[in-house]
Design a protein around this motif. Structure first.
Motif, PDB file in Angstrom:
ATOM      1  N   ALA A  55      52.657   3.351 102.990  1.00  0.00           N
ATOM      2  CA  ALA A  55      52.198   3.451 102.877  1.00  0.00           C
ATOM      3  C   ALA A  55      51.205   2.436 101.952  1.00  0.00           C
ATOM      4  O   ALA A  55      50.362   2.373 101.569  1.00  0.00           O
ATOM      5  CB  ALA A  55      53.088   4.232 101.088  1.00  0.00           C
ATOM      6  N   ASN A  56      51.961   1.259 102.088  1.00  0.00           N
ATOM      7  CA  ASN A  56      50.668   0.011 102.133  1.00  0.00           C
ATOM      8  C   ASN A  56      49.472  -0.291 103.495  1.00  0.00           C
ATOM      9  O   ASN A  56      48.995  -1.318 102.873  1.00  0.00           O
ATOM     10  CB  ASN A  56      51.202  -1.477 101.967  1.00  0.00           C
ATOM     11  N   GLY A  57      49.907   0.870 104.539  1.00  0.00           N
ATOM     12  CA  GLY A  57      48.933   0.224 104.861  1.00  0.00           C
ATOM     13  C   GLY A  57      49.460  -0.739 107.179  1.00  0.00           C
ATOM     14  O   GLY A  57      48.161  -0.798 106.901  1.00  0.00           O
ATOM     15  N   ARG A  58      50.309  -0.612 105.940  1.00  0.00           N
ATOM     16  CA  ARG A  58      50.903  -1.752 107.162  1.00  0.00           C
ATOM     17  C   ARG A  58      51.436  -1.192 108.005  1.00  0.00           C
ATOM     18  O   ARG A  58      51.739  -0.298 108.058  1.00  0.00           O
ATOM     19  CB  ARG A  58      51.398  -3.238 106.535  1.00  0.00           C
ATOM     20  N   HIS A  59      51.740  -1.735 109.703  1.00  0.00           N
ATOM     21  CA  HIS A  59      52.509  -1.150 110.448  1.00  0.00           C
ATOM     22  C   HIS A  59      53.989  -2.101 110.627  1.00  0.00           C
ATOM     23  O   HIS A  59      54.047  -3.134 111.316  1.00  0.00           O
ATOM     24  CB  HIS A  59      52.180  -1.355 112.312  1.00  0.00           C
ATOM     25  N   GLU A  60      54.681  -1.601 110.218  1.00  0.00           N
ATOM     26  CA  GLU A  60      56.243  -2.338 109.981  1.00  0.00           C
ATOM     27  C   GLU A  60      57.129  -1.889 110.335  1.00  0.00           C
ATOM     28  O   GLU A  60      57.219  -1.243 108.704  1.00  0.00           O
ATOM     29  CB  GLU A  60      56.173  -3.940 109.161  1.00  0.00           C
TER      30      GLU A  60
END
Length: 174
Positions: free
Chosen positions: A14-19
């Motif tokens: 949801a925070n836009g990171r790919h992790e």
């Protein structure tokens, strides 16, 4: 292979990171330790100076009230030091147990408590110093103004930013 939104190594959060959850926990742990280093250094220096006061000749001349404020300040400083060093010990005790997300949450709470105790330490230290150095009856009011400033910088402003930007992001989501 994990599904992605087309450009990253992992699922898009949801925070836009790919992790992954583990990668997020690793990142949050690194951020937390950097934050703790700043607060920890300050509290340890303050605590070290506080410990020396009782061994100075001027200590015997302090009024009973000032000695009480001093003891309370030292206790707050000791507690703050423990809370701010706690995340390091916490990590050392649980490393390799595959509970990093839970460890990050617990260490984050401990750090927050440490910041509150640091606020209490600085407040009581400032009160003691102003009482002894100035004998000014307005010292408590000066301390209250400084505490208000600390509270604004450390808690109000970050919480306001979190609320404002989280609300704005939620409102703009499709």
């Amino acid at each position: 292979m994990r599904p992605t939104d087309g450009g990253g190594a992992g699922p898009r959060a949801a925070n836009g990171r790919h992790e992954s959850d583990e990668e997020r926990a690793d990142r949050k742990w690194g951020e937390l330790i950097q934050e703790v280093r700043v607060a920890q250094t300050g509290v340890q220096i303050l605590f070290g100076f506080l410990l020396t006061v009782a061994f100075t000749p001027a200590y015997e001349g302090l009024a009973r009230t000032d000695k009480t404020i001093y003891v309370v300040t030292v206790l707050f400083g000791a507690a703050a030091t423990g809370a701010l060093i706690g995340p390091v010990s916490f990590h050392r005790m649980v490393v390799g147990r595959h509970i990093k997300p839970q460890a990050v949450r617990s260490a984050s709470r401990l750090t927050f408590v440490g910041l509150l105790l640091l606020l209490a330490t600085m407040t009581s230290a400032l009160l003691l110093i102003l009482r002894v150095a100035t004998h000014d009856p307005y010292a408590p009011w000066i301390v209250a103004a400084v505490v208000a400033w600390y509270t604004y910088c450390w808690f109000v402003l970050p919480l306001w930013a979190r609320h404002r930007h989280t609300t704005a992001r939620r409102g703009s989501a499709p």
